[in-house]
Design a protein around this motif. Structure first.
Motif, PDB file in Angstrom:
ATOM      1  N   TRP A   1       0.809  -1.211   0.000  1.00  0.00           N
ATOM      2  CA  TRP A   1       0.000   0.000   0.000  1.00  0.00           C
ATOM      3  C   TRP A   1       0.845   1.266   0.000  1.00  0.00           C
TER       4      TRP A   1
ATOM      5  N   ARG B   1       0.485   4.830  -1.984  1.00  0.00           N
ATOM      6  CA  ARG B   1      -0.829   4.927  -2.620  1.00  0.00           C
ATOM      7  C   ARG B   1      -1.796   5.700  -1.723  1.00  0.00           C
TER       8      ARG B   1
ATOM      9  N   VAL C   1      -5.821   2.281  -2.736  1.00  0.00           N
ATOM     10  CA  VAL C   1      -5.749   1.012  -2.006  1.00  0.00           C
ATOM     11  C   VAL C   1      -7.119   0.334  -1.982  1.00  0.00           C
TER      12      VAL C   1
ATOM     13  N   HIS D   1      -6.877  -3.145  -3.419  1.00  0.00           N
ATOM     14  CA  HIS D   1      -6.768  -4.122  -2.329  1.00  0.00           C
ATOM     15  C   HIS D   1      -7.971  -3.988  -1.384  1.00  0.00           C
TER      16      HIS D   1
ATOM     17  N   LEU E   1      -8.029  -4.164   2.687  1.00  0.00           N
ATOM     18  CA  LEU E   1      -8.232  -2.917   3.413  1.00  0.00           C
ATOM     19  C   LEU E   1      -9.372  -3.052   4.408  1.00  0.00           C
TER      20      LEU E   1
END
Length: 224
Positions: free
Chosen positions: A97, A100, A105, A109, A113
């Motif tokens: 991460w 970013r 994120v 992701h 997260l």
């Protein structure tokens, strides 16, 4: 052992490009950005504000991460104090991460997260650290500093997560309390650790998230 308290003047580093752009910015395994000119000016303001109490400051302890070490060096030059590094006070590692934004994120992701936001034991992907892992590391660093600088006042230059972790520890709040704290760049937080016998030092929070040049918010440093 000295009878007086050990006082930690916690200073968050000044802003970097990542801070301004609200990007995840971790520790030594991150892209490790340096201070911007704005960040340097912020830190100089803090150093100038601390100057009236310089005779009470023993040394400056810094996270080894670039933005904190640069901040500590600026303060050290202004106050004429040596800078030593303490790796326990480095920022959380964010793994994949790092660099970013939150939205990026969330897009790349999202599931990871969501899990991270729901648990203190979940680490970001890659080489990330969980909040619990950071807490263990930070408190180990705290023990070393209290032992090495007992009875003295120390400026500690660190990051958002370690500083909020120390505050939660001192006020005996659950670690979840870090989600309820806001900590500005180049802000000052003061903790004192008074000697104890059976249960270790008794700690107090004396100042939180104070930012120059708002003198009303900062209060009088002579009272620390």
């Amino acid at each position: 052992m000295p009878e007086g308290p050990t006082t930690l003047v916690l200073v968050r580093h000044g802003v970097t490009a990542h801070t301004t752009e609200r990007r995840f910015s971790g520790g030594l395994t991150s892209s490790n950005p340096g201070l911007s000119e704005e960040g340097r000016a912020q830190v100089r303001s803090v150093g100038e504000w601390l100057a009236p109490v310089v005779d009470r400051i023993d040394t400056i302890v810094s996270s080894p991460v670039r933005r904190t070490r640069e901040s500590a060096d600026i303060i050290g030059e202004l106050l004429g104090r040596e800078v030593v590094e303490e790796p326990g006070f480095a920022e959380m590692e964010f793994g994949a991460w790092d660099g970013r934004t939150f939205d990026e994120v969330a897009e790349l992701h999202g599931e990871d997260l969501e899990q991270w936001l729901g648990s203190l034991d979940v680490a970001p992907g890659g080489h990330g650290e969980s909040f619990r892992a950071v807490e263990e590391r930070v408190l180990a660093g705290l023990e070393r500093v209290l032992e090495e600088h007992a009875g003295r006042t120390v400026v500690v230059v660190s990051h958002v997560t370690p500083i909020k972790t120390l505050v939660a520890h001192v006020v005996e709040a659950p670690l979840l309390a870090i989600y309820r704290m806001e900590l500005l760049p180049a802000s000052v937080t003061v903790l004192s650790f008074h000697p104890g016998e059976d249960h270790g030092p008794f700690a107090t929070l004396r100042l939180f998230n104070a930012v120059p040049p708002d003198r009303a918010l900062l209060g009088d440093p002579q009272r620390w």
